[in-house]
Design a protein around this motif. Structure first.
Motif, mmCIF file in Angstrom:
data_model
loop_
_atom_site.group_PDB
_atom_site.id
_atom_site.type_symbol
_atom_site.label_atom_id
_atom_site.label_comp_id
_atom_site.label_asym_id
_atom_site.label_seq_id
_atom_site.Cartn_x
_atom_site.Cartn_y
_atom_site.Cartn_z
ATOM 1 N N TYR A 67 -41.449 25.860 -17.465
ATOM 2 C CA TYR A 67 -42.434 25.671 -18.541
ATOM 3 C C TYR A 67 -43.270 26.931 -18.746
ATOM 4 O O TYR A 67 -43.573 27.318 -19.875
ATOM 5 C CB TYR A 67 -43.346 24.480 -18.223
ATOM 6 N N ARG A 71 -43.441 29.088 -22.069
ATOM 7 C CA ARG A 71 -44.728 29.392 -22.720
ATOM 8 C C ARG A 71 -44.812 30.884 -23.052
ATOM 9 O O ARG A 71 -45.200 31.252 -24.169
ATOM 10 C CB ARG A 71 -45.890 28.987 -21.797
ATOM 11 N N LEU A 112 -36.353 24.586 -23.364
ATOM 12 C CA LEU A 112 -37.734 24.328 -23.779
ATOM 13 C C LEU A 112 -38.164 25.278 -24.901
ATOM 14 O O LEU A 112 -38.888 24.879 -25.814
ATOM 15 C CB LEU A 112 -38.677 24.469 -22.578
ATOM 16 N N TYR A 116 -39.507 23.850 -28.433
ATOM 17 C CA TYR A 116 -40.956 23.916 -28.695
ATOM 18 C C TYR A 116 -41.398 25.244 -29.316
ATOM 19 O O TYR A 116 -42.554 25.639 -29.186
ATOM 20 C CB TYR A 116 -41.725 23.694 -27.394
ATOM 21 N N ARG A 120 -47.476 24.311 -32.678
ATOM 22 C CA ARG A 120 -47.642 22.949 -32.165
ATOM 23 C C ARG A 120 -46.847 22.750 -30.872
ATOM 24 O O ARG A 120 -47.318 22.124 -29.934
ATOM 25 C CB ARG A 120 -47.178 21.945 -33.238
ATOM 26 N N GLY A 121 -45.651 23.338 -30.852
ATOM 27 C CA GLY A 121 -44.837 23.238 -29.646
ATOM 28 C C GLY A 121 -45.491 23.920 -28.458
ATOM 29 O O GLY A 121 -45.430 23.423 -27.324
ATOM 30 N N LYS A 124 -47.983 21.714 -26.916
ATOM 31 C CA LYS A 124 -47.328 20.675 -26.103
ATOM 32 C C LYS A 124 -46.887 21.239 -24.747
ATOM 33 O O LYS A 124 -47.028 20.567 -23.721
ATOM 34 C CB LYS A 124 -46.127 20.113 -26.860
ATOM 35 N N ILE A 125 -46.380 22.471 -24.758
ATOM 36 C CA ILE A 125 -45.980 23.109 -23.501
ATOM 37 C C ILE A 125 -47.190 23.254 -22.573
ATOM 38 O O ILE A 125 -47.118 22.957 -21.367
ATOM 39 C CB ILE A 125 -45.351 24.502 -23.767
ATOM 40 N N LYS A 128 -48.043 19.909 -21.138
ATOM 41 C CA LYS A 128 -47.040 19.430 -20.189
ATOM 42 C C LYS A 128 -47.186 20.135 -18.836
ATOM 43 O O LYS A 128 -46.975 19.527 -17.786
ATOM 44 C CB LYS A 128 -45.631 19.627 -20.762
#
Length: 464
Positions: A67, A71, A112, A116, A120-121, A124-125, A128
């Protein structure tokens, strides 16, 4: 009123130099803070007389690395889109498939990124990552420690490590204010932000604007301009050795002057040994008309333990004196190679007892600026490059070099042939010093020697 209890979170060894091997702790005590280091490094801070709580069994969620990597890539993608600037592509590292574990993490990160890859993605990352880390055993241990210790503020020494996420989330759960220090002058364009805190401590107005640009959800009242403690030791007169003592300790010749060649790691400069050889040839040429009066003090990059310089040093043993940084290798990764208090003093004396520094785009330019001494940047490609895809142009195109207000802040060595002429001129004039001081003022809040004091003043403001 009881003294405020401050936790200094050391998620890795990167922050030791700034916040343990400096006057930072002493200044905090003078301001009546109750200071505890929340220590995830192998270094025993009780040896220095510090209060510490050792972090044990720190372990992130198995997917957090994927993640985090996702990112970073999404942030870089969005920066390219917003600014129409492909420089952000150069901050990516290749995905690793060397073993099963690495391959799984890489495939997960790529999935990922594809899923994402939007503003917006990205949100969310970020969420998460927090959600996964708040379910780990490490998070529960952090929560327990903070419930028992009840600090008034958590100061994280580095915004990059994954293992800093759980302690910060635990503090937020308990409504304990948190802050993080942006570790290096080049970090923000690289998308290195991992922890999200209540407050951010930056080097300068320039870095503050960068922080707001890349992370617009951070508000102005969350940012404190403090400088960095990494230059403070250069202003400590008590740490300076006299010339005779320093030269004797390192087998230097009192009849010679020395320039410093500051090495890079392999990734930054795969051809660094050849550049050192070119500088040695240039010094030899200068000495033909100056009675062998000049030599080179070679300080390698602290995280480079390779033997790649051996041949050049051996060939030029009459000119090149290596003085290795005093760092300890705890593991194989670069962030497990730890600085020492002895090396802080060694670096300061190395600068004090040399005339100038030569390197490829290193922040040593600012270390030498503290002593009002010049820096020369290597700025040409070796004809027989080790890596055909590598080039100096890639290095100097990085965003952090765009902060240079005047190209005359450094001496540009644009070919091997001109090194001797330009070094000789640098030793005889002060033509770059005004410009480099201006650049240093942009990069780091002045005066540089009171950064720790500014940090504690900011912590005091927050904790009150």
């Amino acid at each position: 009123m009881p003294n405020k209890k401050i936790f200094i979170l050391l998620p890795d060894g990167v922050g030791l130099r700034n916040f343990a091997f400096s006057n930072f702790y002493k200044m905090g005590l003078e301001k009546k803070f109750n200071i505890t280091y929340w220590n995830n490094t192998p270094f025993d801070l009780t040896i220095l007389g510090f209060n510490e709580i050792k972090i044990k069994n720190a372990k992130s969620d198995p997917l957090t690395d994927s993640y985090k990597n996702a990112r970073k890539h999404i942030e870089l993608n969005l920066n390219i889109k917003r600014e129409n600037d492909t420089v952000y592509d150069t901050y990516r590292f290749p995905f690793s498939y060397k073993n099963i574990k690495g391959a799984i993490k890489s495939y997960a990160a790529r999935f990922l990124i594809a899923l994402y890859n939007s503003e917006r993605g990205l949100e969310k990352i970020r969420e998460k990552i927090k959600k996964r880390e708040s379910k780990t055993d490490f998070y529960k241990h952090c929560l327990q420690t903070l419930q028992e210790e009840k600090p008034d503020f958590i100061f994280c020494t580095n915004q990059r490590p994954v293992l800093a996420i759980a302690p910060i989330l635990a503090a937020k759960e308990l409504k304990i204010p948190t802050g993080t220090f942006i570790f290096s002058w080049d970090n923000l364009p690289k998308a290195t932000m991992v922890v999200e805190t209540d407050y951010y401590f930056v080097w300068s107005e320039h870095m503050k604007l960068e922080l707001q640009k890349y992370y617009p959800y951070i508000k102005e009242n969350q940012i404190f301009i403090v400088g960095t403690p990494q230059f403070e030791s250069h202003f400590d007169q008590d740490s300076l050795l006299d010339k005779v003592q320093f030269f004797k300790e390192h087998n230097l010749d009192l009849n010679k002057k020395y320039i410093c060649y500051s090495g890079d790691d392999f990734t930054t400069c795969p051809d660094d040994p050849q550049y050192l050889s070119d500088v040695a040839d240039a010094v030899r040429k200068i000495n033909e008309n100056n009675n062998n009066s000049l030599a080179i003090l070679f300080r390698r990059c602290p995280v480079d333990f390779s033997n790649r310089y051996n041949e050049v040093v051996k060939k030029n043993k009459d000119l090149i004196i290596p003085i290795d940084p005093i760092w300890k290798k705890i593991g194989e990764e670069w962030n497990t190679i730890l600085p020492t208090q002895e090396d802080v003093r060694l670096l300061t004396n190395t600068i004090f007892h040399t005339e100038m520094v030569v390197n490829l785009g290193s922040s040593m330019v600012f270390d030498y600026a503290c002593f009002k001494k010049p820096c020369a940047f290597l700025n040409y490609d070796i004809p027989s490059k080790i890596d055909p895809d590598w080039s100096v142009s890639k290095i100097y195109n990085y965003v952090h070099f765009r902060s240079m207000p005047d190209k005359n802040a450094v001496i540009w060595l644009n070919s091997a042939d001109e090194i001797s002429v330009k070094i000789k001129r640098a030793l005889e004039t002060t033509e770059t010093l005004k410009s480099v001081q201006h650049w240093f003022e942009i990069i780091n809040q002045q005066p540089s020697e009171i950064s720790s004091n500014r940090i504690w003043d900011s912590i005091e403001k927050i904790s009150n």
